[in-house]
Design an enzyme around this catalytic site. Structure first.
Site, PDB file in Angstrom:
ATOM      1  N   GLU A  66       4.236   3.920  18.935  1.00 23.09           N
ATOM      2  CA  GLU A  66       4.556   4.048  17.515  1.00 23.09           C
ATOM      3  C   GLU A  66       6.044   3.922  17.219  1.00 23.09           C
ATOM      4  O   GLU A  66       6.445   3.842  16.047  1.00 23.09           O
ATOM      5  CB  GLU A  66       4.056   5.393  16.991  1.00 23.09           C
ATOM      6  CG  GLU A  66       2.538   5.532  16.959  1.00 23.09           C
ATOM      7  CD  GLU A  66       1.886   4.568  15.988  1.00 23.09           C
ATOM      8  OE1 GLU A  66       2.554   4.151  15.013  1.00 23.09           O
ATOM      9  OE2 GLU A  66       0.716   4.210  16.208  1.00 23.09           O
ATOM     10  N   GLU A  83      -3.792  10.147  40.204  1.00 25.84           N
ATOM     11  CA  GLU A  83      -2.753  11.162  39.983  1.00 25.84           C
ATOM     12  C   GLU A  83      -2.249  11.779  41.283  1.00 25.84           C
ATOM     13  O   GLU A  83      -1.185  12.400  41.307  1.00 25.84           O
ATOM     14  CB  GLU A  83      -3.263  12.258  39.055  1.00 25.84           C
ATOM     15  CG  GLU A  83      -4.270  13.199  39.659  1.00 25.84           C
ATOM     16  CD  GLU A  83      -4.614  14.352  38.728  1.00 25.84           C
ATOM     17  OE1 GLU A  83      -4.538  15.495  39.185  1.00 25.84           O
ATOM     18  OE2 GLU A  83      -4.935  14.100  37.550  1.00 25.84           O
TER      19      GLU A  83
END
Length: 292
Positions: free
Chosen positions: A79, A110
């Site tokens: 954004e 991970e």
């Protein structure tokens, strides 16, 4: 401090409740998030000030995460360009499992410390790295931070639990830690819930405050918006008209003359200068200073 893997006593009988009562319990727990984030504001503010310094010195901001944390980092980074008009490369994301993990679960990624260290290859000493891990101990994230720190980058961690590697050694080599004590989840360990909400709020605050301090907002208006569709063109025109007092037709004309840059259009109109001069003024100061 309670961590996200602990059992929440409020959920002991949650599987026996009606749908409505399940939602009330969840809503009560979500209310904890606001105060938890508020308690972290002093550390978020320090991170903001470091980010402003890094960006002013030509550095970039990297979010590093796995699973939900990586996806939240991507949401925030994506954004920045359309909202504030900054370079597409200014905010970047490193995610365990790569771009594919943004669309589907690759949870085993991970644990890959080597991949985390290798991912830091794109980071330089000018950059700032924000590790995101609700547990505070995700191997991919910590190894990437460690490698980035070795290259001279600023390294921070956002976590909702403790800050010890593998639950043991304190992570003292970081430049800063944002700890948001959200406590146990309604579903133990499901950090897409309170921890995810808290992380999203913290990232909103971090990036938005940094952009405000960098002059990308004027009186609460999105002066750096990239007018890439009809809605955003209309927003840009409203912003220009509101700040300068001109009508929408003139605002539209100045927007086009500015190369579709609302902040440049405002300076052109308000100071009666060319696009080149407006861009020069903005390069040397923020809109509030230029307009007095």
């Amino acid at each position: 401090m309670s961590n996200t893997e602990d059992r929440n006593p409020k959920a002991e009988d949650i599987d026996t409740l009606s749908a409505e009562n399940i939602l009330y319990v969840m809503n009560e727990e979500d209310a904890v998030v606001i105060d938890a984030v508020r308690s972290a504001i002093p550390s978020i503010a320090r991170a903001v000030n470091e980010a402003v310094e890094v960006i002013n010195n030509g550095g970039r901001i990297f979010y590093v995460g796995a699973g939900t944390s990586g996806r939240l980092g991507m949401l925030d980074a994506a954004e920045m360009h359309p909202t504030f008009g900054v370079s597409q490369d200014l905010f970047q994301v490193i995610t365990a499992g790569g771009d594919e993990a943004l669309r589907k679960s690759i949870e085993g990624a991970e644990d890959d410390e080597d991949a985390g260290r290798n991912a830091a290859a794109v980071i330089t000493e000018k950059d700032m790295v924000i590790g995101i891990t609700a547990s505070g101990k995700t191997p991919f994230v910590l190894s990437c931070l460690d490698a980035a720190k070795g290259k001279g980058a600023r390294c921070w961690l956002i976590t909702c639990s403790g800050t010890r590697v593998g639950g043991g050694t304190p992570v003292q080599w970081l430049d800063g830690i944002v700890t948001i004590p959200t406590g146990p989840e309604i579903i133990a360990g499901s950090t897409r819930l309170k921890a995810g909400t808290a992380t999203k709020l913290a990232l909103n605050m971090f990036s938005t405050a940094a952009m405000i301090k960098l002059g990308r907002v004027y009186k609460g208006l999105m002066i750096g918006v990239v007018p890439s569709n009809k809605k955003l063109i209309e927003r840009a025109e409203r912003i220009i008209a509101e700040i300068t007092g001109c009508d929408r037709g003139e605002a539209s004309r100045y927007l086009k003359l500015s190369g579709m840059k609302p902040n440049v259009a405002v300076v052109m109109k308000a100071r009666d200068v060319s696009r080149q001069e407006a861009e020069r003024l903005l390069a040397g100061g923020c809109l509030r200073e230029i307009l007095g």
